[in-house]
Design a protein around this motif. Sequence first.
Motif, PDB file in Angstrom:
ATOM      1  N   ILE A 183     -51.077  16.819  22.005  1.00 26.73           N
ATOM      2  CA  ILE A 183     -51.795  16.762  23.283  1.00 26.73           C
ATOM      3  C   ILE A 183     -50.839  16.221  24.337  1.00 26.73           C
ATOM      4  O   ILE A 183     -50.096  15.273  24.072  1.00 26.73           O
ATOM      5  CB  ILE A 183     -53.030  15.837  23.171  1.00 26.73           C
ATOM      6  CG1 ILE A 183     -54.024  16.411  22.175  1.00 26.73           C
ATOM      7  CG2 ILE A 183     -53.695  15.636  24.526  1.00 26.73           C
ATOM      8  CD1 ILE A 183     -55.190  15.495  21.882  1.00 26.73           C
ATOM      9  N   TRP A 205     -55.629  22.104  30.084  1.00 31.71           N
ATOM     10  CA  TRP A 205     -56.967  21.541  29.908  1.00 31.71           C
ATOM     11  C   TRP A 205     -58.022  22.335  30.674  1.00 31.71           C
ATOM     12  O   TRP A 205     -59.140  22.518  30.208  1.00 31.71           O
ATOM     13  CB  TRP A 205     -56.985  20.067  30.319  1.00 31.71           C
ATOM     14  CG  TRP A 205     -58.297  19.416  30.006  1.00 31.71           C
ATOM     15  CD1 TRP A 205     -59.277  19.096  30.893  1.00 31.71           C
ATOM     16  CD2 TRP A 205     -58.778  19.043  28.715  1.00 31.71           C
ATOM     17  NE1 TRP A 205     -60.344  18.536  30.231  1.00 31.71           N
ATOM     18  CE2 TRP A 205     -60.057  18.495  28.896  1.00 31.71           C
ATOM     19  CE3 TRP A 205     -58.260  19.123  27.432  1.00 31.71           C
ATOM     20  CZ2 TRP A 205     -60.824  18.018  27.825  1.00 31.71           C
ATOM     21  CZ3 TRP A 205     -59.021  18.648  26.369  1.00 31.71           C
ATOM     22  CH2 TRP A 205     -60.288  18.105  26.582  1.00 31.71           C
ATOM     23  N   LYS A 248     -55.203  11.289  31.971  1.00 35.17           N
ATOM     24  CA  LYS A 248     -55.983  12.486  31.647  1.00 35.17           C
ATOM     25  C   LYS A 248     -55.175  13.446  30.783  1.00 35.17           C
ATOM     26  O   LYS A 248     -53.953  13.525  30.899  1.00 35.17           O
ATOM     27  CB  LYS A 248     -56.426  13.205  32.926  1.00 35.17           C
ATOM     28  CG  LYS A 248     -57.410  12.393  33.731  1.00 35.17           C
ATOM     29  CD  LYS A 248     -57.886  13.165  34.937  1.00 35.17           C
ATOM     30  CE  LYS A 248     -58.906  12.341  35.703  1.00 35.17           C
ATOM     31  NZ  LYS A 248     -59.446  13.059  36.840  1.00 35.17           N
ATOM     32  N   ILE A 249     -55.887  14.200  29.948  1.00 35.74           N
ATOM     33  CA  ILE A 249     -55.245  15.223  29.134  1.00 35.74           C
ATOM     34  C   ILE A 249     -54.896  16.393  30.043  1.00 35.74           C
ATOM     35  O   ILE A 249     -55.750  16.920  30.734  1.00 35.74           O
ATOM     36  CB  ILE A 249     -56.171  15.686  27.988  1.00 35.74           C
ATOM     37  CG1 ILE A 249     -56.464  14.525  27.046  1.00 35.74           C
ATOM     38  CG2 ILE A 249     -55.546  16.859  27.238  1.00 35.74           C
ATOM     39  CD1 ILE A 249     -57.478  14.843  25.969  1.00 35.74           C
ATOM     40  N   GLU A 250     -53.628  16.798  30.029  1.00 36.27           N
ATOM     41  CA  GLU A 250     -53.163  17.921  30.838  1.00 36.27           C
ATOM     42  C   GLU A 250     -53.222  19.233  30.063  1.00 36.27           C
ATOM     43  O   GLU A 250     -53.526  20.281  30.620  1.00 36.27           O
ATOM     44  CB  GLU A 250     -51.722  17.674  31.295  1.00 36.27           C
ATOM     45  CG  GLU A 250     -51.564  16.503  32.236  1.00 36.27           C
ATOM     46  CD  GLU A 250     -52.083  16.781  33.629  1.00 36.27           C
ATOM     47  OE1 GLU A 250     -51.964  17.919  34.106  1.00 36.27           O
ATOM     48  OE2 GLU A 250     -52.622  15.847  34.247  1.00 36.27           O
ATOM     49  N   VAL A 305     -53.334  21.029  25.678  1.00 32.41           N
ATOM     50  CA  VAL A 305     -53.295  20.888  24.225  1.00 32.41           C
ATOM     51  C   VAL A 305     -52.249  21.868  23.703  1.00 32.41           C
ATOM     52  O   VAL A 305     -52.033  22.933  24.285  1.00 32.41           O
ATOM     53  CB  VAL A 305     -54.669  21.133  23.562  1.00 32.41           C
ATOM     54  CG1 VAL A 305     -55.662  20.077  24.006  1.00 32.41           C
ATOM     55  CG2 VAL A 305     -55.206  22.515  23.844  1.00 32.41           C
TER      56      VAL A 305
END
Length: 89
Positions: free
Chosen positions: A27, A61, A35-37, A39
């Motif tokens: 990730i 994401w 924040k997740i940018e 996967v």
Amino acid sequence: MIRISEFQLKDVVNVSDGKKLGNIGDIEINIQTGKIEAVIINGSGRVLGFFGKDEEIIIPWKNILKVGEDVILVRYKEIGEVVYHEEEA
């Protein structure tokens, strides 16, 4: 809440063609925002139908449509895929 270990167990499915892309191997997290940018899905060991090195698939994401109990639905388009439009005569 969901743990990363639970997230990695889910199958990732492309809604464009219904194909299973694989499982999440990593990730990308923006360390400034937390924040997740994106996967990253580990490659299948094939490149354009030939045996070769594993290629990673990176899904932003924003392209994750739904995280379900067993699957993650994403919108993914193959790199180099060309859509031809017929021109009217």
